[in-house]
Enzyme design. Structure first.
Site, PDB file in Angstrom:
ATOM      1  N   ASP A  45      42.388  36.847  31.886  1.00 11.21           N
ATOM      2  CA  ASP A  45      43.085  38.123  31.835  1.00 11.21           C
ATOM      3  C   ASP A  45      43.021  38.628  30.404  1.00 11.21           C
ATOM      4  OD1 ASP A  45      45.153  39.556  33.965  1.00 11.21           O
ATOM      5  OD2 ASP A  45      45.585  40.084  31.878  1.00 11.21           O
ATOM      6  N   ASP A  71      38.564  39.695  26.626  1.00 17.86           N
ATOM      7  CA  ASP A  71      38.203  41.065  26.983  1.00 17.86           C
ATOM      8  C   ASP A  71      36.772  41.035  27.509  1.00 17.86           C
ATOM      9  OD1 ASP A  71      37.500  43.718  27.126  1.00 17.86           O
ATOM     10  OD2 ASP A  71      38.074  44.214  25.064  1.00 17.86           O
ATOM     11  N   ASN A  98      36.498  40.457  38.936  1.00  9.16           N
ATOM     12  CA  ASN A  98      37.617  41.225  39.480  1.00  9.16           C
ATOM     13  C   ASN A  98      38.202  42.204  38.474  1.00  9.16           C
ATOM     14  OD1 ASN A  98      40.061  41.656  41.336  1.00  9.16           O
ATOM     15  ND2 ASN A  98      41.010  40.844  39.481  1.00  9.16           N
ATOM     16  N   SER A 158      35.233  49.403  44.269  1.00 13.03           N
ATOM     17  CA  SER A 158      36.191  50.279  44.923  1.00 13.03           C
ATOM     18  C   SER A 158      35.465  51.164  45.922  1.00 13.03           C
ATOM     19  CB  SER A 158      36.881  51.152  43.869  1.00 13.03           C
ATOM     20  OG  SER A 158      37.564  52.236  44.462  1.00 13.03           O
ATOM     21  N   TYR A 171      34.876  56.700  37.061  1.00 12.69           N
ATOM     22  CA  TYR A 171      35.227  55.439  37.729  1.00 12.69           C
ATOM     23  C   TYR A 171      34.340  55.222  38.952  1.00 12.69           C
ATOM     24  CZ  TYR A 171      38.266  52.098  40.244  1.00 12.69           C
ATOM     25  OH  TYR A 171      38.778  51.019  40.926  1.00 12.69           O
ATOM     26  N   LYS A 175      31.774  51.999  39.382  1.00 17.17           N
ATOM     27  CA  LYS A 175      31.840  51.059  40.504  1.00 17.17           C
ATOM     28  C   LYS A 175      30.542  51.087  41.319  1.00 17.17           C
ATOM     29  CE  LYS A 175      35.934  49.159  40.139  1.00 17.17           C
ATOM     30  NZ  LYS A 175      36.054  47.717  39.805  1.00 17.17           N
ATOM     31  N   ILE A 204      45.175  48.970  47.059  1.00 18.38           N
ATOM     32  CA  ILE A 204      45.824  47.665  47.215  1.00 18.38           C
ATOM     33  C   ILE A 204      47.130  47.688  46.422  1.00 18.38           C
ATOM     34  CG2 ILE A 204      45.599  45.185  46.875  1.00 18.38           C
ATOM     35  CD1 ILE A 204      43.537  46.195  48.824  1.00 18.38           C
ATOM     36  N   THR A 206      48.789  46.325  44.193  1.00 18.93           N
ATOM     37  CA  THR A 206      48.914  45.563  42.961  1.00 18.93           C
ATOM     38  C   THR A 206      50.078  46.151  42.163  1.00 18.93           C
ATOM     39  OG1 THR A 206      47.381  47.047  41.825  1.00 18.93           O
ATOM     40  CG2 THR A 206      46.432  45.127  42.941  1.00 18.93           C
TER      41      THR A 206
END
Length: 267
Positions: A45, A71, A98, A158, A171, A175, A204, A206
């Site tokens: 992470d 990172d 992910n 996505s 974005y 993806k 989702i 999250t």
């Protein structure tokens, strides 16, 4: 096929998985599910405290878990992470790309201006983690997987990358680029017994998405976009990711599979 034979296909005992962006959400649910099938799991992470908290919780549940903050947009940091994971847990057999969104602090649900009003300098936060981060991590593990005779790479994209989203143009492109990269990569490494697939997500729940949809009316409006009339839970895609990481998916590669509540349909 008997139940025992099917369960054997899903058994990941003795394998090591690296999951990026796994301090929460889909990544953490995936780490839990992979660990439940016997895998050793490395939690990456951007936020070190989040990675360590996730790994600690997994260890308390009996898993062999390792935390490493990095990172993924930094290629050198990724190589350092891969070295550390393999020293701490063993050779990486499974990579789950992910980490996504617009980096560590921004949700894809954050409103953006029209593409033509987005400064070029802002494109990098979308391309860096969603495309280059995927490439960095995949690049770092591949020679090792080839040397050991195989592996699994699963990249989370996505539905924005499949059908496009007018308010998330960069974005969507990032993806879609990750999915295209996975298809080319899958053909390049198939002879080395490495499979590479994508899982395409709808909304989702999250923590960032839950925060953005905290208002009941807003959430209900979004839910109406889904034929199943609910948003996804992190465990929904985690189940497919776990299957793709297993021997049960040994003849699947180069595919993009939606887990999206019917938001878009694949042929």
């Amino acid at each position: 096929m008997s139940t025992n034979q099917f369960e054997a296909l899903l058994d990941l005992t003795g394998r090591t998985a690296l999951i990026t962006g796994a301090g929460q959400g889909v990544g953490l649910a995936t780490a839990r599910m992979l660990a439940g099938q016997g895998a050793r799991v490395a939690i990456n992470d951007f936020h070190g405290d989040r990675a360590e908290a996730a790994a600690t919780a997994l260890r308390e549940d009996g898993a062999d878990a390792f935390a490493w903050p990095a990172d993924v947009t930094n290629a050198e940091a990724v190589v350092e992470m891969v070295d550390a994971v393999e020293s701490g847990l063993g050779p990486i057999d499974i990579l789950v790309n992910n980490a996504g969104n617009a980096g560590p602090n921004e949700s894809p649900l954050t409103p953006t201006p029209p593409f033509w009003d987005v400064p070029v300098a802002d494109w990098g936060k979308w391309l860096g983690v969603n495309l280059f981060g995927v490439m960095h991590c995949t690049h770092a593990v591949t020679p090792r997987m080839i040397e050991r005779g195989g592996g699994r790479v699963v990249t989370i994209i996505s539905d924005a990358g499949r059908v496009g989203e007018p308010h998330l143009v960069v974005y969507s492109g990032a993806k879609a680029g990750a999915a295209g990269f996975m298809r080319g990569y899958a053909k390049a490494v198939a002879r080395h017994k490495i499979t590479a697939n994508c899982v395409a997500l709808g909304a989702i729940m999250t923590p960032p998405v839950a925060e953005a949809l905290a208002d009941d009316a807003t959430r209900a409006k979004v839910e109406r976009s889904y034929p199943l009339r609910r948003l996804g839970q992190p465990e929904d895609p985690a189940a497919l990711i776990t299957f793709l990481a297993s021997d049960g998916a040994s003849w699947m590669t180069g595919q993009t599979i939606p887990v999206n509540g019917g938001y878009s349909m694949a042929v």
